[in-house]
Design a protein around this motif. Structure first.
Motif, PDB file in Angstrom:
ATOM      1  N   TYR A  16       0.842  -1.200   0.000  1.00  0.00           N
ATOM      2  CA  TYR A  16       0.000   0.000   0.000  1.00  0.00           C
ATOM      3  C   TYR A  16       0.869   1.239   0.000  1.00  0.00           C
ATOM      4  O   TYR A  16       2.027   1.201   0.430  1.00  0.00           O
ATOM      5  N   ILE A  17       0.306   2.312  -0.523  1.00  0.00           N
ATOM      6  CA  ILE A  17       1.010   3.587  -0.543  1.00  0.00           C
ATOM      7  C   ILE A  17       0.440   4.435   0.581  1.00  0.00           C
ATOM      8  O   ILE A  17      -0.774   4.672   0.640  1.00  0.00           O
ATOM      9  N   LYS A  18       1.312   4.865   1.488  1.00  0.00           N
ATOM     10  CA  LYS A  18       0.886   5.739   2.587  1.00  0.00           C
ATOM     11  C   LYS A  18       0.594   7.106   1.995  1.00  0.00           C
ATOM     12  O   LYS A  18       1.473   7.752   1.433  1.00  0.00           O
ATOM     13  N   TYR A  19      -0.621   7.519   2.121  1.00  0.00           N
ATOM     14  CA  TYR A  19      -1.049   8.761   1.497  1.00  0.00           C
ATOM     15  C   TYR A  19      -2.186   9.304   2.359  1.00  0.00           C
ATOM     16  O   TYR A  19      -2.674   8.583   3.246  1.00  0.00           O
ATOM     17  N   PRO A  20      -2.639  10.548   2.138  1.00  0.00           N
ATOM     18  CA  PRO A  20      -3.793  11.004   2.949  1.00  0.00           C
ATOM     19  C   PRO A  20      -4.943  10.000   2.915  1.00  0.00           C
ATOM     20  O   PRO A  20      -5.583   9.738   3.934  1.00  0.00           O
ATOM     21  N   THR A  21      -5.226   9.413   1.753  1.00  0.00           N
ATOM     22  CA  THR A  21      -6.069   8.213   1.681  1.00  0.00           C
ATOM     23  C   THR A  21      -5.146   7.088   1.220  1.00  0.00           C
ATOM     24  O   THR A  21      -4.632   7.125   0.100  1.00  0.00           O
ATOM     25  N   ASN A  22      -4.913   6.097   2.090  1.00  0.00           N
ATOM     26  CA  ASN A  22      -3.994   5.007   1.728  1.00  0.00           C
ATOM     27  C   ASN A  22      -4.505   4.267   0.491  1.00  0.00           C
ATOM     28  O   ASN A  22      -5.707   4.018   0.361  1.00  0.00           O
ATOM     29  N   ILE A 176      -2.740 -12.394   5.009  1.00  0.00           N
ATOM     30  CA  ILE A 176      -4.040 -11.762   4.747  1.00  0.00           C
ATOM     31  C   ILE A 176      -3.965 -10.269   5.078  1.00  0.00           C
ATOM     32  O   ILE A 176      -3.545  -9.887   6.176  1.00  0.00           O
ATOM     33  N   SER A 177      -4.387  -9.449   4.126  1.00  0.00           N
ATOM     34  CA  SER A 177      -4.451  -8.000   4.346  1.00  0.00           C
ATOM     35  C   SER A 177      -5.907  -7.570   4.244  1.00  0.00           C
ATOM     36  O   SER A 177      -6.631  -8.013   3.350  1.00  0.00           O
ATOM     37  N   PHE A 178      -6.317  -6.694   5.157  1.00  0.00           N
ATOM     38  CA  PHE A 178      -7.710  -6.248   5.187  1.00  0.00           C
ATOM     39  C   PHE A 178      -7.723  -4.725   5.003  1.00  0.00           C
ATOM     40  O   PHE A 178      -7.272  -3.983   5.877  1.00  0.00           O
ATOM     41  N   PHE A 179      -8.202  -4.291   3.838  1.00  0.00           N
ATOM     42  CA  PHE A 179      -8.333  -2.864   3.560  1.00  0.00           C
ATOM     43  C   PHE A 179      -9.725  -2.418   4.004  1.00  0.00           C
ATOM     44  O   PHE A 179     -10.729  -2.934   3.518  1.00  0.00           O
ATOM     45  N   LEU A 180      -9.749  -1.462   4.936  1.00  0.00           N
ATOM     46  CA  LEU A 180     -10.972  -1.229   5.714  1.00  0.00           C
ATOM     47  C   LEU A 180     -11.762   0.010   5.321  1.00  0.00           C
ATOM     48  O   LEU A 180     -12.792   0.307   5.944  1.00  0.00           O
ATOM     49  N   TYR A 219      -4.152  -4.895   8.995  1.00  0.00           N
ATOM     50  CA  TYR A 219      -5.403  -4.145   8.868  1.00  0.00           C
ATOM     51  C   TYR A 219      -5.031  -2.727   8.419  1.00  0.00           C
ATOM     52  O   TYR A 219      -4.266  -2.052   9.104  1.00  0.00           O
ATOM     53  N   VAL A 220      -5.568  -2.315   7.285  1.00  0.00           N
ATOM     54  CA  VAL A 220      -5.191  -1.006   6.742  1.00  0.00           C
ATOM     55  C   VAL A 220      -6.406  -0.077   6.690  1.00  0.00           C
ATOM     56  O   VAL A 220      -7.266  -0.212   5.811  1.00  0.00           O
ATOM     57  N   PRO A 221      -6.516   0.856   7.644  1.00  0.00           N
ATOM     58  CA  PRO A 221      -7.576   1.855   7.526  1.00  0.00           C
ATOM     59  C   PRO A 221      -7.235   2.794   6.371  1.00  0.00           C
ATOM     60  O   PRO A 221      -6.048   2.977   6.078  1.00  0.00           O
TER      61      PRO A 221
END
Ligand SMILES: [Zn+2]
Length: 314
Positions: A16-22, A176-180, A219-221
């Motif tokens: 994932y790219i760390k950004y204001p919205t990931n 497992i990655s969870f994009f939330l 877990y990626v908010p």
């Protein structure tokens, strides 16, 4: 500008790219295709992401952009991406309707046709059509070779918005990655903005409980840092909801109008309301009032044409 430090590798094919919205990324090295989760705020921000991806993944094409929901900071880059790369857009049924008719968003938070001050790119993304409707129970598979595939599972996480979904991805290495999406906020975001926008408070609580019941490695908010253990973050998000409920109940010891409650909630939380916050927190307050009313903790009266809420003391 972004550099390599913004790109976080989670598992063999997931980043994932760390950004204001990931922004989530799924890599298919066999077909040299990328799948994105969220597309940033607007053309300007997705161009930055797009240029970066072209450098990091030369000769790859973006095949799909998945949106967890239709808020402009999640799908604002769709228009540019589809026109530039011809990629597909995947999202849930009702979110796809909102993405096709983005003015519904401002009508909803305003409660009628909004004043022009709200028709900005922060609220109104460019219209786009979804190519595929995602729903829980229907798994998408990316085949890499005969025995190896990446599993993409949409998980319904309503509450923050009407038909929001999370994306649960099982990589070939079993990680497992969870994009939330916005179903949960990162710790730093909760600290900064205690009151998060929500459309349905009860559904928001239910989705938080649902997230805590789903096992994942990451877990990626959409806003905030990733966590590997979700319990603490779920708890913090729940505390923020319950604390706001309690504040409203405290304010309603005596009858108050919605405007009066909004002022007190903002004052206590040190929020200076400008028009954007006024409608977002105002709209969120309506959702809290509905939840408290349905829990039979408050009631309302309309006297002399003024609607006032009051706590029910047993
Ligand atoms: Zn949102």
């Amino acid at each position: 500008m972004i550099n390599d430090e913004f790109l976080i590798k989670l598992s063999q094919h997931i980043y994932y790219i760390k950004y204001p919205t990931n922004i989530g990324i799924i890599e298919n090295p066999i077909k040299k295709e990328l799948y994105l989760i969220e597309t940033a705020n607007d053309e300007e921000s997705i161009k930055i992401i797009f240029d970066f991806l072209n450098k990091k993944f030369p000769n790859y094409k973006i095949k799909v952009a998945i949106n967890t929901h239709s808020h402009a900071d999640h799908c604002g880059g769709n228009d540019y991406l589809t026109k530039t790369t011809n990629c597909e857009i995947w999202t849930s049924k009702l979110e796809s309707a909102m993405m096709e008719y983005p003015l519904i968003e401002t009508n909803l938070i305003w409660g009628g046709t909004p004043i022009h001050d709200l028709k900005t790119k922060y609220f109104v993304a460019k219209s786009c059509k979804a190519d595929k409707i995602l729903e829980e129970g229907k798994t998408e598979i990316i085949n890499l070779n005969e025995n190896s595939f990446i599993k993409i599972e949409p998980i319904s996480l309503k509450g923050h918005y009407i038909d929001q979904i999370g994306i649960l991805i099982t990589d070939t290495d079993e990680k497992i990655s969870f994009f939330l999406g916005d179903a949960i906020s990162g710790r730093n975001v909760i600290r900064k903005y205690w009151i998060q926008y929500l459309l349905d408070e009860q559904q928001t609580k239910d989705s938080l409980m649902k997230i805590s019941s789903i096992k994942a490695d990451f877990y990626v908010p959409a806003h905030g840092n990733l966590v590997t253990d979700i319990e603490g973050l779920v708890e913090l998000n729940l505390i923020a909801l319950l604390e706001t409920e309690n504040l409203i109940l405290h304010i309603l010891k005596t009858p108050k109008t919605t405007e009066q409650i909004l002022k007190e909630v903002a004052d206590v939380n040190g929020i200076k309301l400008r028009i954007a916050q006024y409608v977002l927190i105002g709209s969120t307050l309506h959702s809290y009032l509905t939840s408290l009313y349905e829990q039979e903790k408050i009631t309302f009266n309309i006297e002399e044409n003024i609607m006032k809420w009051q706590r029910i003391d047993n």
